[in-house]
Design an enzyme around this catalytic site. Structure first.
Site, PDB file in Angstrom:
ATOM      1  N   LEU A   1       5.333  -0.147  24.570  1.00 33.44           N
ATOM      2  CA  LEU A   1       4.492  -0.985  23.720  1.00 33.44           C
ATOM      3  C   LEU A   1       5.067  -1.153  22.318  1.00 33.44           C
ATOM      4  CD1 LEU A   1       0.845   0.053  24.632  1.00 33.44           C
ATOM      5  CD2 LEU A   1       2.153  -1.912  25.390  1.00 33.44           C
ATOM      6  N   CYS A   2       6.353  -1.405  22.271  1.00 35.85           N
ATOM      7  CA  CYS A   2       6.929  -1.669  20.966  1.00 35.85           C
ATOM      8  C   CYS A   2       7.915  -2.836  21.071  1.00 35.85           C
ATOM      9  CB  CYS A   2       7.585  -0.436  20.378  1.00 35.85           C
ATOM     10  SG  CYS A   2       8.556   0.510  21.538  1.00 35.85           S
ATOM     11  N   GLY A   3       7.491  -3.872  21.776  1.00 35.39           N
ATOM     12  CA  GLY A   3       8.297  -5.079  21.851  1.00 35.39           C
ATOM     13  C   GLY A   3       9.623  -4.830  22.539  1.00 35.39           C
TER      14      GLY A   3
END
Lengths: 136, 289
Positions: free
Chosen positions: B87-89
């Site tokens: 969940l950090c691109g």
């Protein structure tokens, strides 16, 4: 020639000091060394010990742990793993560590790898206590 | 026309998601601040060490140190720094892809390339792509990287290099540029390449070395490796938080858009239902006449 030394001390976590000082004593690898303004260029490793510097009439003590010291044109750069001033030292913790290290050294055989580690821990604890005592 | 209850449920679930992404964004922002501070405060040490070393290397006369000598291409080690969480691109994917590309491009040039991965996500990504190169994986060390951690990794790398297990060591990590920009960086950490300083040789003043130059050098060079790894770890951590913050920010915004759209749809459906009911009542009344 300047009559002051510029002292810079840094650890991996922060810049500890950046000050003009009059004189400095550091725990060099081959022995204690004093540095005054106008010192010849020098590069030495430091061992665990107490670094002292004088600013006017005030004397400051710092416990340092293994690092480097470079003197170049009245600038002293000190790179150390850790540096603690007297107020930062937790005396109770240092004393506890000293006790632990002493106990361990009594029981461990000399050739054990842990012996060296504990001996280093003992050194650090001793220096911490020494510095903390001077600060109060 | 979708029924009212369904749309309402949908709105509720999107709202929940939005709450989570918002919270994650806040957490990442707070962590980013700390990570950034740590990365910035580590800089003076790295810079000082670099300058001390350049000074030393300039005065180097012939006999080099093992960690400075180019040994040519034999076995290489790549240290890849990724995150433990997602969940950090594109944070993990970008850097992992770079590692994969690097291995594929340089495979013919080396006898072997080994991969040391820091962070769970990098392993997950590369396991099925270049699994045979992976020799070591470290997990759960990035979130609070201490100098100790870097020291351990550094010592391991230096030992392997000194034992001639590897002839070159590279790090691949996300360098921190700003909260919204990370740059995938490949750096060679061994053999050490002293930066050429522009300083002229006015430093022909002879240094005093204590205990002696060889000793100083052999203690300083491993330190250099540790510091570089430490710096890369901190930068990677700051980048991760930055990437998470911006991707969670856009996720929150997307959720808001979606809620708007669904609300509109809900209102329309409600109106249609009312109209329909009215029509039924009127036509019912009409038929009684």
């Amino acid at each position: 020639m300047a009559d002051k030394l510029k002292l810079e001390m840094v650890t991996p976590y922060k810049r500890v000091l950046s000050e003009e000082v009059d004189e400095l004593t550091a725990p060099g690898f081959v022995g204690e060394l004093g540095i005054l303004p106008g010192h010849t260029p020098l590069l030495t490793t430091l061992k665990v010990g107490e670094l002292t510097y004088k600013k006017g009439n005030e004397v400051f003590h710092i416990a340092v742990n293994w690092g480097y010291l470079e003197v170049e044109e009245d600038t002293v750069t000190v790179l150390v793993d850790t540096a603690e001033t007297a107020d930062e030292i937790d005396l109770a913790r240092a004393k506890a560590a000293l006790g632990r290290a002493e106990d361990a050294l009594k029981t461990l055989p000399l050739e054990d790898k842990k012996y060296m580690i504990m001996e280093a821990a003992l050194q650090r604890a001793l220096i911490r206590i020494q510095v903390a005592d001077k600060g109060h | 026309m979708a029924n009212l209850k369904d749309i309402k449920k949908r709105i509720g679930s999107v709202k929940n998601t939005q709450q989570i992404t918002k919270a994650m964004k806040m957490v990442a922002a707070a962590k980013l601040r700390r990570a950034q501070d740590a990365a910035v405060s580590a800089r003076p040490y790295a810079e000082k060490l670099q300058s001390v070393m350049s000074n030393l290397a300039q005065r180097e006369d012939g006999e080099g140190h093992a960690l400075l000598n180019q040994r040519g291409t034999g076995r290489a080690l790549i240290v890849l720094m990724t995150a433990d969480r997602g969940l950090c691109g594109g944070f993990n994917a970008n850097v992992s892809k770079e590692a994969e590309r690097y291995i594929r491009d340089n495979e013919p040039g080396f006898d072997a390339i080994d991969l040391m991965i820091i962070g769970r996500k990098g392993r997950d990504f590369l396991k099925n792509r270049v699994g045979e190169h992976i020799t070591k994986v470290y997990e759960d060390i990035t979130s609070d990287a201490t100098y100790k951690t870097a020291q351990l990794i550094g010592q391991e790398v230096v030992d392997d290099y000194s034992d001639e297990k590897y002839d070159a060591v590279y790090v691949i990590y996300n360098a921190f540029k700003s909260a919204i920009e990370q740059i995938v960086t490949v750096e060679q950490i061994l053999p050490i390449q002293p930066k050429e300083t522009e300083e002229v040789q006015e430093g022909s003043v002879d240094y005093i070395y204590e205990p002696d130059r060889g000793e100083v050098l052999s203690q300083l060079l491993p330190k250099m490796v540790e510091v570089q790894i430490f710096r890369a770890l901190l930068e990677s951590n700051a980048s991760e938080q930055g990437a998470r913050m911006s991707s969670m920010d856009s996720a929150s915004r997307n959720a808001a858009d979606m809620i708007d759209r669904l609300t509109l749809q809900y209102n329309r459906a409600r109106q249609a239902a009312i109209t329909k009911e009215l029509m039924e009542i009127i036509s019912g009344a009409e038929s009684i006449k």
